[in-house]
Design a protein around this motif. Structure first.
Motif, PDB file in Angstrom:
ATOM      1  N   HIS A  40       0.830  -1.208   0.000  1.00 37.45           N
ATOM      2  CA  HIS A  40       0.000   0.000   0.000  1.00 37.45           C
ATOM      3  C   HIS A  40       0.867   1.262   0.000  1.00 37.45           C
ATOM      4  O   HIS A  40       0.508   2.267  -0.616  1.00 37.45           O
ATOM      5  N   LEU A  41       1.989   1.221   0.680  1.00 33.43           N
ATOM      6  CA  LEU A  41       2.915   2.356   0.640  1.00 33.43           C
ATOM      7  C   LEU A  41       3.384   2.603  -0.789  1.00 33.43           C
ATOM      8  O   LEU A  41       3.380   3.743  -1.284  1.00 33.43           O
ATOM      9  N   ALA A  42       3.808   1.535  -1.449  1.00 33.16           N
ATOM     10  CA  ALA A  42       4.327   1.664  -2.810  1.00 33.16           C
ATOM     11  C   ALA A  42       3.245   2.127  -3.773  1.00 33.16           C
ATOM     12  O   ALA A  42       3.472   2.996  -4.626  1.00 33.16           O
ATOM     13  N   GLU A  43       2.058   1.555  -3.635  1.00 28.44           N
ATOM     14  CA  GLU A  43       0.960   1.915  -4.532  1.00 28.44           C
ATOM     15  C   GLU A  43       0.537   3.364  -4.328  1.00 28.44           C
ATOM     16  O   GLU A  43       0.312   4.114  -5.286  1.00 28.44           O
ATOM     17  N   ALA A  44       0.425   3.792  -3.081  1.00 28.18           N
ATOM     18  CA  ALA A  44      -0.021   5.157  -2.790  1.00 28.18           C
ATOM     19  C   ALA A  44       0.919   6.194  -3.376  1.00 28.18           C
ATOM     20  O   ALA A  44       0.485   7.275  -3.798  1.00 28.18           O
TER      21      ALA A  44
END
Length: 518
Positions: free
Chosen positions: A184-188
């Motif tokens: 989720h960090l990478a996607e955000a």
């Protein structure tokens, strides 16, 4: 309602629950909650918007142009433990304890036959060696399934049966395995950053907070360096005041062996209060388990930006119309028919709103008041995918109690009276599924935050039967976060491709191509 003792009242105060709220919950158990009244499924051209490739790119450009001036947040519900993800493994382990030669189901065989493909394989292998003194594959070949599952599920092992999905190793890269939280960090960073700042908010249970903070502190510097952003991570817990009382089958307050009232979490609908506390112009909402690998993340970015572009275009139009309406009212001039028709056309074509049959017969001032109220609400744009049989709800036209016209809602199967042939037919003719892929606007045209509690449909709560200490009870779930808790929002449904929906509901879902080795 039975007379409450001083201890009962003290417990209510400690949880932040008023006696009036308790009374309403008890009344709800007695009266029950009505089924949703489906009018029709939302279909392409009738409640579901579908955009061409060129239109998609136009909305993406719009979002990119405007996003630098907006405060953006990604909101990730991540409170629950992953217990249900391992339901089949728990059942098989119990069977192994009761029967020496228990036969594994097809799903269990798939799990053990593909162990090296899971991102947590090396961690489990090390745990098995520490605990059992043998290699993982040796333990499997010896059919020591129960011990292996203990190493995976129990606190003395990896504790995967009790940790939140946020902390489970989902994917494996050359640099090592990563958790769902990290994905989720990478996607955000791809679509939810503004001014070099990427904000995320996770909801967690208090018992998971320390482990979450430790993992986050360990990985955050590397993600900031890789993606060129500064993360602002916030966390909240489901509020005790949103818990609901448990009752006996006869709707009396259920008490434990010490005589205390028993309360249970109110479901993900309770998170509407956590959402209401967020300070952001644009809020993306996505479940913790709906992530894919880096190689397949491109379509996710494309369609997140599409949804956000649609939101900004329609939100800004709503804001402009509300200012014109207020200007008209301030000048004390009656609205012209031309202006009213423009508003009505936008309501129906731009916002997918249906107006009551008698709307056209109202006097101009009354029509203006109806449209002003219809526009002055929080807004959400929801991605929907073609229905391929995944469990969950979908988009429908629903006539809610007290409404004169149907509105667009996300409805779960449990909300539908399947004994009614007509309602069952409407539900089964739905073409779309809700993957919990939302982009929201929480402020009005004056940049005042909406009171989200005023847009909940309380009649969409749900009663289920549970067991506590071996005793049957009834429990209540609050209106779901993306169901009844947002029932009175302006709602737009936009079709997105199936490949952006990559949920992990069971452990074997991690074997799907969207989660495979990279």
């Amino acid at each position: 309602m039975e007379v409450l003792s001083s201890a009962d009242k003290r417990r209510l105060r400690q949880k932040g629950i008023s006696e009036e709220t308790l009374r309403k919950q008890l009344d709800g158990f007695k009266t029950g909650f009505p089924f949703a009244r489906l009018v029709a499924p939302a279909l392409t051209g009738d409640g579901v918007l579908s955009f061409s490739e060129s239109e998609t790119e136009r909305y993406r450009r719009l979002y990119k142009e405007k996003s630098e001036k907006e405060t953006i947040l990604k909101f990730v519900p991540a409170s629950g433990a992953a217990t249900r993800m391992f339901k089949d493994l728990y059942a098989f382990r119990q069977a192994c304890r009761e029967e020496k030669d228990a036969v594994p189901s097809a799903d269990v065989r798939e799990f053990f036959g593909n162990l090296p493909r899971f991102a947590f394989y090396e961690a489990l292998r090390e745990q098995v060696m520490r605990t059992l003194g043998k290699d993982l594959q040796e333990a499997v070949s010896q059919k020591d399934y129960s011990s292996v599952l203990d190493c995976l599920l129990e606190p003395a092992g990896l504790d995967y049966g009790h940790l939140p999905k946020a902390l489970l190793l989902f994917h494996r890269y050359e640099t090592g395995p990563v958790t769902a939280m990290e994905e989720h960090l990478a996607e955000a960073a791809l679509y939810a950053s503004s001014g070099g700042i990427c904000r995320l908010h996770f909801t967690l249970s208090p018992e998971h907070r320390q482990a979450f903070d430790e993992r986050l502190a360990k990985v955050l510097p590397a993600y900031e360096k890789k993606h060129g952003v500064r993360y602002r991570i916030s966390v909240s817990e489901q509020k005790p005041g949103t818990d609901t009382v448990a009752v006996t089958p006869d709707n009396e307050i259920f008490r434990d062996r010490e005589g205390e009232m028993v309360f249970r979490p109110g479901g993900h609908g309770a998170l509407i209060e956590n959402l209401a506390e967020q300070e952001a112009d644009i809020v993306f909402i996505k479940n913790i388990d709906n992530v894919t690998t880096e190689a397949l993340r491109g379509p996710t970015r494309t369609y997140k930006e599409l949804l956000a572009g649609v939101l900004l275009e329609r939100r800004d139009a709503v804001f402009a119309y509300l200012e014109k309406i207020e200007d008209c009212l301030h000048k004390q001039e009656g609205p012209s028919e031309v202006f009213l028709q423009e508003l009505e056309d936008f309501a129906e074509s731009g916002l997918c709103l249906r107006l009551a049959e008698g709307f056209g017969a109202m006097d101009p001032a009354a029509r203006l008041a109806v449209l002003q109220k219809a526009f002055h609400r929080p807004m959400r744009v929801c991605g929907v995918v073609r229905n391929t049989g995944e469990p969950g709800g979908g988009p429908f036209w629903v006539l809610s109690q007290g409404d004169d016209a149907p509105s667009l809602q996300i409805v779960e199967s449990s909300q539908v009276d399947m004994r009614d042939a007509g309602q069952k037919r409407i539900f089964e003719t739905s073409r779309f599924f809700n993957p919990v892929d939302l982009v929201c606007s929480l402020y009005d045209h004056k940049h005042d935050k909406f009171d989200l509690s005023g847009f909940i449909d309380p009649q969409t709560a749900f009663i289920s039967r549970k067991s506590v200490q071996g005793t049957d009870i009834k429990a209540m779930e609050l209106p779901g976060l993306w169901n009844g808790a947002m029932a009175r929002w302006i709602t737009l449904f936009v079709e997105v491709p199936q490949r952006v929906f990559t949920p992990v509901k069971t452990v074997n879902d991690l074997l799907r191509p969207q989660h495979g080795d990279v």
